[in-house]
Design an enzyme around this catalytic site. Structure first.
Site, short mmCIF file in Angstrom:
data_model
loop_
_atom_site.label_atom_id
_atom_site.label_comp_id
_atom_site.label_asym_id
_atom_site.label_seq_id
_atom_site.Cartn_x
_atom_site.Cartn_y
_atom_site.Cartn_z
N ALA A 10 10.64 -8.42 -16.39
CA ALA A 10 11.78 -7.58 -16.85
C ALA A 10 12.64 -8.08 -17.84
O ALA A 10 13.65 -7.38 -18.30
CB ALA A 10 12.34 -6.82 -15.68
N ARG A 34 11.47 -14.70 -15.00
CA ARG A 34 11.67 -16.27 -14.64
C ARG A 34 12.82 -16.51 -15.05
O ARG A 34 13.37 -17.69 -14.75
CB ARG A 34 10.61 -16.63 -15.52
N TYR A 146 -8.41 -13.77 -21.37
CA TYR A 146 -7.39 -12.75 -21.39
C TYR A 146 -7.81 -11.27 -21.18
O TYR A 146 -7.43 -10.53 -20.40
CB TYR A 146 -6.52 -12.74 -22.59
N PRO A 176 -2.06 -0.61 -23.36
CA PRO A 176 -1.63 -0.59 -24.72
C PRO A 176 -2.67 -1.24 -25.76
O PRO A 176 -2.94 -2.28 -25.10
CB PRO A 176 -0.35 -0.87 -24.54
N GLY A 177 -2.65 -1.16 -26.83
CA GLY A 177 -3.16 -1.75 -27.85
C GLY A 177 -2.13 -2.89 -28.47
O GLY A 177 -1.08 -3.31 -27.59
#
Length: 250
Positions: A10, A34, A146, A176-177
């Protein structure tokens, strides 16, 4: 009654945009990231209202295990934390990069989901939004691990749907792209800003707000509606041809 949503990752990009969008819509935000300084900035931005911050890395299994006592049972989870490292061909990739992507994109997501899922089922309601990628469906050179992690997210989401039908718990994979305005490419290229900027040169990518609006739409559907998968790209992005290796001696 105010609804509570846990959002990982976030502190930047899609996660930050989602926190802002859902907070504006009246949600109580449990912001996980983090970087504690950025979480404090977000809390200040919201005036300390309807926000609780938790500084942690989703790869930290012990930290995730403590969340249940801290936040209770949320109405929704947005599993957004993730990323890519490297774009090398598989034989030239760094093993540490592969393991980081698996631990962040897969294991962290699974741990957080497993932590809250039984209580959601017992309550008979809840929504889990997993932020995947079109890379989980369409391979590209250098996407090796990935893409594999996002394929896991896609299939995990669909299998959760198979298990959870009739429980009142909904699950969606948002795919999403190309998304600009995030730290995705900066992380992928080890902080190389010029190389990261080249990814979006000459085209208009999606922005974090575009993805956040889709997530907000998913969460705003009536309880009897489950959106399984949302795949979307910028208008300037499309599908490429198959890769073919040409040999001079043929």
């Amino acid at each position: 009654m105010t609804q509570k949503v846990v959002i990982t990752g976030a502190t930047a990009g899609i996660g930050l945009a989602t926190a802002r969008t859902l907070h504006a819509a009246g949600w109580e935000i449990i912001a996980i990231g983090r970087r504690d300084d950025r979480l404090r900035d977000l809390a200040d931005e919201f005036g300390g209202e309807r926000i609780h911050t938790v500084a942690m890395d989703v790869r930290d299994g012990q930290a995730i295990g403590r969340l249940r006592a801290i936040v209770g049972v949320p109405d929704a989870i947005v599993n957004n934390a993730g990323g890519a490292r490297g774009l090398e061909r598989a034989d030239a990739a760094q093993l540490d990069d592969w393991l980081w992507m698996i631990e962040t994109n897969v294991i962290g997501l699974v741990r957080l989901t497993h932590l809250f899922l039984p209580d959601m089922v017992a309550r008979g309601s809840g929504t889990i939004v997993n932020v995947g990628s079109v890379a989980g469906e369409f391979p590209y050179p250098g996407g090796n691990v990935y893409g594999a992690t996002k394929a896991f997210v896609r299939q995990f989401t669909l299998n959760l749907r198979a298990d959870l039908a009739g429980t009142g718990v909904r699950v969606t994979d948002v795919e999403p792209g190309m998304v600009g305005g995030t730290e995705f490419s900066l992380t992928r290229f080890g902080g190389d800003e010029s190389r990261a900027a080249e990814v979006y040169e000459g085209m208009t990518p999606l922005g974090p707000d575009d993805v956040a609006e889709v997530i907000a739409f998913v969460l705003s559907r009536p309880a009897h509606v489950n959106i399984n998968t949302v795949a979307f790209m910028p208008t300037d992005q499309g599908f490429g041809p198959f890769k073919v290796a040409r040999h001079d001696d043929v």
